[in-house]
Write a protein that holds these residues in place. Sequence first.
Motif, PDB file in Angstrom:
ATOM      1  N   ARG A  44       0.830  -1.212   0.000  1.00 43.74           N
ATOM      2  CA  ARG A  44       0.000   0.000   0.000  1.00 43.74           C
ATOM      3  C   ARG A  44       0.860   1.254   0.000  1.00 43.74           C
ATOM      4  O   ARG A  44       0.553   2.251  -0.678  1.00 43.74           O
ATOM      5  CB  ARG A  44      -0.941  -0.001   1.202  1.00 43.74           C
TER       6      ARG A  44
ATOM      7  N   ARG B  68      -6.390  -8.749  -2.411  1.00 41.36           N
ATOM      8  CA  ARG B  68      -6.535  -7.337  -2.047  1.00 41.36           C
ATOM      9  C   ARG B  68      -5.764  -6.405  -2.983  1.00 41.36           C
ATOM     10  O   ARG B  68      -6.247  -5.322  -3.327  1.00 41.36           O
ATOM     11  CB  ARG B  68      -6.039  -7.114  -0.609  1.00 41.36           C
ATOM     12  N   HIS B  69      -4.557  -6.818  -3.411  1.00 38.85           N
ATOM     13  CA  HIS B  69      -3.638  -5.826  -3.968  1.00 38.85           C
ATOM     14  C   HIS B  69      -3.121  -6.079  -5.374  1.00 38.85           C
ATOM     15  O   HIS B  69      -2.614  -5.143  -6.002  1.00 38.85           O
ATOM     16  CB  HIS B  69      -2.427  -5.683  -3.038  1.00 38.85           C
TER      17      HIS B  69
ATOM     18  N   PRO C  91     -10.669  -4.235   1.732  1.00 44.19           N
ATOM     19  CA  PRO C  91     -11.105  -3.873   0.386  1.00 44.19           C
ATOM     20  C   PRO C  91     -10.134  -4.371  -0.687  1.00 44.19           C
ATOM     21  O   PRO C  91      -8.968  -4.594  -0.396  1.00 44.19           O
ATOM     22  CB  PRO C  91     -11.081  -2.347   0.436  1.00 44.19           C
ATOM     23  N   ARG C  92     -10.657  -4.540  -1.904  1.00 43.92           N
ATOM     24  CA  ARG C  92      -9.774  -4.852  -3.031  1.00 43.92           C
ATOM     25  C   ARG C  92      -9.384  -3.545  -3.701  1.00 43.92           C
ATOM     26  O   ARG C  92     -10.234  -2.812  -4.229  1.00 43.92           O
ATOM     27  CB  ARG C  92     -10.460  -5.788  -4.027  1.00 43.92           C
ATOM     28  N   ARG C  93      -8.098  -3.260  -3.667  1.00 43.44           N
ATOM     29  CA  ARG C  93      -7.560  -2.071  -4.322  1.00 43.44           C
ATOM     30  C   ARG C  93      -6.301  -2.476  -5.068  1.00 43.44           C
ATOM     31  O   ARG C  93      -5.185  -2.340  -4.556  1.00 43.44           O
ATOM     32  CB  ARG C  93      -7.249  -0.980  -3.288  1.00 43.44           C
TER      33      ARG C  93
END
Length: 291
Positions: free
Chosen positions: A182, A225-226, A270-272
Amino acid sequence: MRHPRVGVAILTMGTRPAELSALLASVAAQTTPAARVVVVGNGSLLPALPDGVTGVELPENLGVSGGRNAALARLREFGDVDVVVDLDDDGLLISPDVFTRLSELYASDERLGVVSFRIADERGRTQRRHVPRLRATDPMRGGLVTTFLGGGHGLSLRMLDEIGGWPAPFFYAHEETDLAWRALDAGWKVRYEPELVLQHPWTSPTRHAVFHRMVARNRVWLAKRHLPALLVPVYLGVWTAVTVVRTRSAAGLRAWVGGFAEGLRTPCPPRRPMRWSTVWRMTRLGRPPII
């Protein structure tokens, strides 16, 4: 940051009182004093703490991620911390200038998000798994990396304000990589600084009873997720192959398969998905997000 103020966060389960006391003494001996020191009892009562150390007792064990989020929340309440230093409760700062050098690093680079310490045992040895890069033969080679070590590190509070805290559902395993990805995707830097040392006993990660299941489940969650959709099966396929080759225990492999299945069937929002430019940046740093 012109004069970064350091806040220290330590998690404990009450099983290492002597080690915790020694660690707190090494924190107090720093030539640049910490603005705040918070010790979190992760589902356990705390021993008597030195003056100036804040204790937080959680009614249940929230894991590494949840416990560190609790420490972070308490440090934020004080309002006088710029850099959060997380330390294992059985670690030791063997040099009195760790916070001084850490503050200098943050003062010199406003986009520095994470500084990973070197983990070394009492004989000065660093385990290969404690070097946050693929080519781990030289633990003294520092520089920009794509992940960091949970046992000892610094985190910019400005970065955490932007990207969020620790992934609480992870509980234990891969929480550092989740945070690092992130940070990188938001344009922050992650640096491995081997001159900043946390002395820590030589250990095996499999000493934790939940190791194989958590590692597998969280690896799947990390990808979901990423990673861009095209990379998810590649990443999971590579790590499945690596695990089959490395794992020597049939019971451990069964636990890993169970954790992998749990990760597939359960969400962890969250999926980001990271940008492809971040994938390329990580590749240039020597570790593309497929291994």
